[in-house]
Design an enzyme around this catalytic site. Structure first.
Site, PDB file in Angstrom:
ATOM      1  CB  THR A 123      25.370  59.183  12.997  1.00  0.00           C
ATOM      2  OG1 THR A 123      26.143  60.070  12.642  1.00  0.00           O
ATOM      3  CG2 THR A 123      24.100  58.983  12.844  1.00  0.00           C
ATOM      4  CD  GLU A 124      24.394  62.592  10.004  1.00  0.00           C
ATOM      5  OE1 GLU A 124      23.768  64.383   9.962  1.00  0.00           O
ATOM      6  OE2 GLU A 124      25.446  62.068   9.842  1.00  0.00           O
TER       7      GLU A 124
ATOM      8  N   GLY B 211      24.249  66.893  15.589  1.00  0.00           N
ATOM      9  CA  GLY B 211      25.008  68.093  15.511  1.00  0.00           C
ATOM     10  C   GLY B 211      26.309  68.174  16.138  1.00  0.00           C
ATOM     11  CE  LYS B 212      29.390  63.413  17.251  1.00  0.00           C
ATOM     12  NZ  LYS B 212      28.393  62.544  16.235  1.00  0.00           N
ATOM     13  CB  THR B 213      30.695  68.550  13.299  1.00  0.00           C
ATOM     14  OG1 THR B 213      30.824  67.922  12.766  1.00  0.00           O
ATOM     15  CG2 THR B 213      31.950  69.819  11.879  1.00  0.00           C
TER      16      THR B 213
ATOM     17  CE  LYS C 212      34.424  63.739  12.916  1.00  0.00           C
ATOM     18  NZ  LYS C 212      32.910  63.383  13.470  1.00  0.00           N
TER      19      LYS C 212
ATOM     20  CB  SER D 180      34.475  56.628   7.746  1.00  0.00           C
ATOM     21  OG  SER D 180      32.796  57.149   9.136  1.00  0.00           O
TER      22      SER D 180
ATOM     23  CG  ASP E 110      31.540  65.690  10.210  1.00  0.00           C
ATOM     24  OD1 ASP E 110      30.748  66.557   9.870  1.00  0.00           O
ATOM     25  OD2 ASP E 110      30.834  65.085  10.748  1.00  0.00           O
TER      26      ASP E 110
ATOM     27  CD  GLU F 256      32.603  66.640  15.633  1.00  0.00           C
ATOM     28  OE1 GLU F 256      32.122  65.890  14.867  1.00  0.00           O
ATOM     29  OE2 GLU F 256      33.250  67.478  15.228  1.00  0.00           O
TER      30      GLU F 256
END
Length: 225
Positions: free
Chosen positions: A10-11, A13-15, A36, A40, A53, A113
């Site tokens: 997580t975190e 930078g996927k978005t 998406k 959450s 996101d 995503e």
């Protein structure tokens, strides 16, 4: 073309990567939509729950559908989606997520995503991997250049190959400007990962996906069959 965007964690930078890809595709005159399926950490609004996101993907998409088409399943607590779903009394299954993706907006490109890393749990024994398998899309792996990234990236790439999905490419991000030896990590990943690198998104405290789009080379994606 359809793509599934995952990350080593997580975190990572996927978005940001997905939005930059959307802008890069649109710059070629093609339509592109980011999806998406579940998120959450959403906030209440007069129009329902909205996720940061999901809103970013909507802003980068063209044509721009209704928000619910981008993020059909949103939960308020900023916790693991399967736990948030349990607390909300929802069944977070692959079948449920596919219902939100399959009839989604039509475009030349659809980028789905994922959440967190490759095997984030859903309900029961299902994980995000099962969703990727059900979609059967080529995968783009987002790797944050930080401590541990080489091991995480190689393990994820190995698992993607093991289950029979194509790793189309990977993208490097730099969430931590203080992380040492980023260049060495990048060079090692470029040597060991079994897919071309689309680009490297350098650290920016206020990244603009449209400005980062030229840093991604879509020509390195394999030609779809």
């Amino acid at each position: 073309m359809n793509l599934f965007i995952t990350g080593t964690d997580t975190e990572v930078g996927k978005t940001l990567v997905t939005c930059a890809l959307l802008h890069a595709i649109r710059a070629r005159g093609e339509t592109a939509v980011g999806l998406k399926p579940v998120a959450s950490g959403s906030r209440p609004t007069p129009d329902g729950l909205r996720n940061e996101d999901g809103e970013a993907l909507l802003a980068a998409s063209s044509p721009g559908p209704a928000y619910a088409a981008i993020n059909p399943l949103a939960f308020e607590p900023a916790i693991a989606p399967h736990i948030a779903a349990e607390e909300a009394g929802e069944a977070l299954t692959v079948a449920r997520l596919l219902q939100g993706i399959t009839p989604g907006p039509v475009a030349d490109w659809r980028l789905v995503e994922g959440v967190g890393g490759w095997r984030v749990p859903l309900s029961g024994r299902e994980t995000m991997e099962d969703l990727a398998l059900a979609l059967d899309y080529p995968v783009i792996l987002v790797v944050a250049l930080r401590l541990g990234c080489i091991n995480h990236a190689l393990l994820t790439a190995d698992r993607i190959a093991q289950v029979g999905l194509p790793l189309a490419s990977w993208v490097a991000t730099e969430p931590d400007p203080e992380q040492s030896h980023r260049q060495e990590n990048f060079q090692t990943l470029a040597r060991l990962l079994p897919a071309p690198c689309l680009g490297r998104l350098r650290h920016n405290p206020r990244p603009d996906p449209a400005e980062l789009a030229p840093d991604l080379d879509l020509n390195r994606l394999p030609t779809p069959p």
